[in-house]
Design an enzyme around this catalytic site. Structure first.
Site, mmCIF file in Angstrom:
data_model
loop_
_atom_site.group_PDB
_atom_site.id
_atom_site.type_symbol
_atom_site.label_atom_id
_atom_site.label_comp_id
_atom_site.label_asym_id
_atom_site.label_seq_id
_atom_site.Cartn_x
_atom_site.Cartn_y
_atom_site.Cartn_z
ATOM 1 N N SER A 22 -4.559 46.732 3.332
ATOM 2 C CA SER A 22 -6.210 45.986 3.165
ATOM 3 C C SER A 22 -5.745 44.815 2.231
ATOM 4 O O SER A 22 -6.072 43.905 2.158
ATOM 5 C CB SER A 22 -7.085 46.955 2.821
ATOM 6 O OG SER A 22 -6.000 47.671 1.891
ATOM 7 N N HIS B 231 -9.588 47.736 8.771
ATOM 8 C CA HIS B 231 -9.479 45.774 8.574
ATOM 9 C C HIS B 231 -9.144 46.515 10.128
ATOM 10 O O HIS B 231 -8.583 44.837 10.006
ATOM 11 C CB HIS B 231 -8.673 46.133 7.421
ATOM 12 C CG HIS B 231 -8.809 45.767 6.340
ATOM 13 N ND1 HIS B 231 -10.069 45.001 5.470
ATOM 14 C CD2 HIS B 231 -8.349 46.469 5.276
ATOM 15 C CE1 HIS B 231 -10.005 45.025 4.639
ATOM 16 N NE2 HIS B 231 -9.801 46.377 4.272
ATOM 17 N N LYS C 247 -17.377 47.130 6.279
ATOM 18 C CA LYS C 247 -16.674 45.509 6.358
ATOM 19 C C LYS C 247 -16.925 45.277 7.661
ATOM 20 O O LYS C 247 -18.291 44.303 7.832
ATOM 21 C CB LYS C 247 -15.288 46.361 6.866
ATOM 22 C CG LYS C 247 -14.658 46.614 5.630
ATOM 23 C CD LYS C 247 -13.380 47.787 5.565
ATOM 24 C CE LYS C 247 -12.799 47.692 3.668
ATOM 25 N NZ LYS C 247 -11.740 48.161 3.806
HETATM 26 C C1 LIG Z 1 -11.982 50.392 2.771
HETATM 27 C C2 LIG Z 1 -10.624 50.834 3.283
HETATM 28 C C3 LIG Z 1 -11.376 52.695 3.166
HETATM 29 C C4 LIG Z 1 -13.019 52.775 2.608
HETATM 30 O O1 LIG Z 1 -13.775 52.318 3.727
HETATM 31 P P1 LIG Z 1 -15.359 52.392 3.165
HETATM 32 O O2 LIG Z 1 -16.420 52.589 4.023
HETATM 33 O O3 LIG Z 1 -15.871 51.273 1.979
HETATM 34 O O4 LIG Z 1 -15.375 53.786 2.339
HETATM 35 C C5 LIG Z 1 -11.156 53.553 3.659
HETATM 36 N N1 LIG Z 1 -9.297 53.122 4.337
HETATM 37 C C6 LIG Z 1 -9.857 52.131 4.799
HETATM 38 C C7 LIG Z 1 -7.999 51.348 4.785
HETATM 39 C C8 LIG Z 1 -9.991 50.653 3.854
HETATM 40 O O5 LIG Z 1 -9.715 49.791 3.910
#
Ligand SMILES: *Cc1c(COP(=O)(O)O)cnc(C)c1O
Length: 392
Positions: free
Chosen positions: A181, A209, A240
């Site tokens: 990320s 992502h 996301k």
């Molecule tokens: C953003 C992210 C999360 C968390 O996701 P949320 O739905 O915002 O809790 C978990 N793992 C990775 C790799 C992320 O980039």
């Protein structure tokens, strides 16, 4: 008597001195290419809203209909009285989209990791974890009480070596982010899957992502590499590219059933609302209807990165729309971000502990919602501030 909270004054002051104090901005508009931030209209280079779905009319309409039909609150945890027909429909649709037997939804991607890792490994087991894995993987692994073996980032040879040095454990599991990320690079999943298979280890990938970004029509990293059936557990987020909120786990039916029985955030925390769930289903409808938004995301990404490199910025080793602008020094990154904001561009500085010490950066997030004019406007601001601060 001494102030028992004095340590917090010291800690907060230290953060400020190191350029690591996080000033959180307030958003006064829907998510999109432009935002109202602290009352000012700025170009949005910060959000994970890859496909522009966070304010999409079809998602909003689906959410509104669900509120009319189901109300606002789930009123109980899923296992008692909180499972709506909508949750089950979303799970069926997610499994279909990902090309797996089953899926289970959670309140967030973070919770999906906290649920899954302790449900599958425990004391006497080993987790082999990429050193740059997301915080929720780290926390889930710690909660599990399995031994955690961190391997050097995205390095299959080191992973192989780390595995060979462990013995006598019951179960082993390899866990990696799909797309990292903060750097935007992609895990070498084909090699990792081969290693997992040859050592009979469970393999879990966090595709937060990757979905909506990689693979056919945004089906994610497994589809991107054509590894269907070789990854046991896929973690996803609905916050996301999907533009809503929530998380999920996709994989074999028996893994999903086990999480329904033993996933603690599933059992002890209420589900996402009907509105969220319906909006996620609408996002899946859109993704399955057309790959146009994903194509648009990649067009924008290629254009923006090429132009940033032409200007002389170091965009690291990103292979995805996550575009780090490497600056090194945390105070410099904060100053850069502040100056960009004055120039009408909202792009956050990221420093320790989100990235290692000395690897501070501005992280630009490209979206399908940006027009070419938006991207050009961003480039002009980056060039101006970059020159002013002696970065380019
Ligand atoms: C953003 C992210 C999360 C968390 O996701 P949320 O739905 O915002 O809790 C978990 N793992 C990775 C790799 C992320 O980039």
């Amino acid at each position: 008597m001494a102030d028992k909270l004095a340590f917090l004054d010291e800690e907060l002051q230290a953060l400020k001195e190191q350029g690591l104090f996080n000033t959180i901005r307030t958003i006064g508009s829907p998510q999109g290419a432009w935002l109202i931030v602290d009352g000012k209209k700025v170009l949005n280079f910060c959000s994970n809203n890859y496909l522009g779905l966070a304010n999409h009319p079809r998602l909003k309409e689906a959410a509104q209909k669900a509120v009319a039909e189901f109300g606002v609150g789930p009123a109980a945890v899923r296992s008692i009285a909180g499972t709506l027909s909508l949750h089950l429909e979303l799970e069926r649709r997610l499994a279909q989209f990902k090309g797996v037997e089953a899926a289970i939804s959670f309140q967030s991607g973070f919770n999906a990791n906290l649920a899954t890792i302790p449900a599958l490994v425990g004391e006497g087991d080993v987790v082999f974890s990429d050193e740059l894995n997301h915080a929720s993987i780290i926390d889930g692994s710690r909660l599990s009480r399995a031994k955690i073996v961190r391997y050097p980032h995205a390095d299959p040879d080191s992973l192989e070596k780390a595995i060979s040095q462990e013995s006598g454990y019951k179960r082993g599991m390899i866990i990696s982010d799909g797309v990292f990320s903060m750097d935007g690079d992609i895990a070498p999943l084909p090699q990792i899957a081969e290693i997992a298979a040859s050592h009979n280890l469970l393999l879990m990938v966090d595709d937060a992502h990757g979905e909506g970004v990689l693979g056919r029509g945004g089906r994610g990293i497994v589809d991107h590499f054509g590894l269907h059936g070789q990854v046991d557990i896929e973690i996803g987020t609905l916050s996301k590219a999907f533009g809503v909120v929530g998380g999920y786990v996709a994989g074999k039916a028996k893994i999903v059933e086990w999480l329904r029985q033993r996933g603690r955030p599933f059992l002890f925390s209420s589900a996402v609302t009907a509105a969220d769930t319906a909006a996620c289903i609408a996002a899946l409808d859109l993704l399955e209807e057309s790959g146009a938004l994903v194509d648009r995301l990649w067009e924008n990404t290629r254009y923006y990165k090429a132009q940033m490199q032409r200007l002389g910025f170091d965009t690291g080793k990103s292979e995805t729309p996550i575009t780090p602008v490497m600056l090194g020094d945390a105070p410099l990154a904060q100053k850069f971000s502040r100056r960009l904001f004055e120039e009408g561009v909202f792009a956050m500085a990221i420093g320790y502990p989100t990235v290692p010490q000395g690897k501070a950066r501005i992280r630009v997030m490209i979206s399908a919602a940006h027009s070419k004019e938006d991207l050009d406007q961003g480039l002009v601001a980056f060039q101006k501030v970059g020159k002013e601060l002696g970065v380019i």
